[in-house]
Design a protein around this motif. Structure first.
Motif, mmCIF file in Angstrom:
data_model
loop_
_atom_site.group_PDB
_atom_site.id
_atom_site.type_symbol
_atom_site.label_atom_id
_atom_site.label_comp_id
_atom_site.label_asym_id
_atom_site.label_seq_id
_atom_site.Cartn_x
_atom_site.Cartn_y
_atom_site.Cartn_z
ATOM 1 N N CYS A 9 25.083 -26.813 25.074
ATOM 2 C CA CYS A 9 24.012 -27.734 24.665
ATOM 3 C C CYS A 9 24.188 -28.144 23.209
ATOM 4 O O CYS A 9 24.033 -29.319 22.865
ATOM 5 N N VAL A 13 24.669 -31.918 21.818
ATOM 6 C CA VAL A 13 23.757 -32.486 20.824
ATOM 7 C C VAL A 13 24.546 -32.929 19.591
ATOM 8 O O VAL A 13 24.310 -34.000 19.042
ATOM 9 N N GLU A 61 19.772 -30.988 32.135
ATOM 10 C CA GLU A 61 18.723 -30.770 31.132
ATOM 11 C C GLU A 61 18.658 -31.936 30.137
ATOM 12 O O GLU A 61 17.594 -32.452 29.821
ATOM 13 N N ILE A 62 19.816 -32.352 29.661
ATOM 14 C CA ILE A 62 19.868 -33.445 28.690
ATOM 15 C C ILE A 62 19.406 -34.750 29.337
ATOM 16 O O ILE A 62 18.636 -35.509 28.741
ATOM 17 N N ASN A 63 19.859 -35.028 30.555
ATOM 18 C CA ASN A 63 19.443 -36.255 31.238
ATOM 19 C C ASN A 63 17.951 -36.263 31.520
ATOM 20 O O ASN A 63 17.304 -37.312 31.438
ATOM 21 N N ALA A 64 17.385 -35.105 31.835
ATOM 22 C CA ALA A 64 15.940 -35.015 32.089
ATOM 23 C C ALA A 64 15.136 -35.315 30.829
ATOM 24 O O ALA A 64 13.969 -35.687 30.910
ATOM 25 N N ASN A 65 15.789 -35.180 29.672
ATOM 26 C CA ASN A 65 15.125 -35.443 28.397
ATOM 27 C C ASN A 65 15.593 -36.738 27.752
ATOM 28 O O ASN A 65 15.523 -36.892 26.538
ATOM 29 N N GLY A 66 16.097 -37.664 28.551
ATOM 30 C CA GLY A 66 16.441 -38.987 28.044
ATOM 31 C C GLY A 66 17.896 -39.217 27.711
ATOM 32 O O GLY A 66 18.258 -40.280 27.224
ATOM 33 N N ASN A 72 22.889 -41.578 29.849
ATOM 34 C CA ASN A 72 22.969 -40.418 30.738
ATOM 35 C C ASN A 72 24.305 -39.720 30.568
ATOM 36 O O ASN A 72 25.327 -40.358 30.358
#
Length: 121
Positions: A9, A13, A61-66, A72
């Motif tokens: 993650c 980021v 997780e990242i896609n679920a948060n934009g 994506n």
């Protein structure tokens, strides 16, 4: 949460800051491609399975948060076969054919060293 997932993650980021301006022009399809060399076969296959699952979990997780800057995350996984020469070939394929924005993975330091050449070309 395990350290591997947190590290993945963190890498994703950190990569977001590198693509904010998208100097590569690869973001035209609104997808941030992450190439993962995960040993699906060979003596490091257990590690490769964890790497692959962690990458998929991080992307979800990242896609679920934009996503990353609205893009994506798409994971492209290739088998390094626990072989440094194969890992180098897979790195080249992920960069040239799949046009990944970020390259992750390899199961051993020898595979990582072998993949550095194609990644920096």
């Amino acid at each position: 949460m395990n350290k591997g997932f947190l590290g993945l993650c963190a890498a994703l980021v950190a990569a977001a800051s590198l693509v904010a301006c998208d100097p590569s022009g690869r973001g035209e399809d609104n997808v941030f491609r992450v190439g993962v060399i995960a040993d699906r076969t060979g003596f490091m296959s257990g590690h490769g399975q964890s790497t692959e699952m962690g990458a998929a979990l991080a992307a979800a997780e990242i896609n679920a948060n934009g996503g990353i800057n609205g893009r994506n995350v798409e994971i492209v996984v290739l088998d390094g076969q626990s072989d440094p020469a194969v890992s180098a070939d897979r790195a080249r394929e992920l960069i040239q054919r799949h046009r990944v924005d970020l390259l992750l993975g390899t199961g051993t330091s020898a595979a990582t060293l072998a993949a550095i050449g194609p990644a920096t070309e």
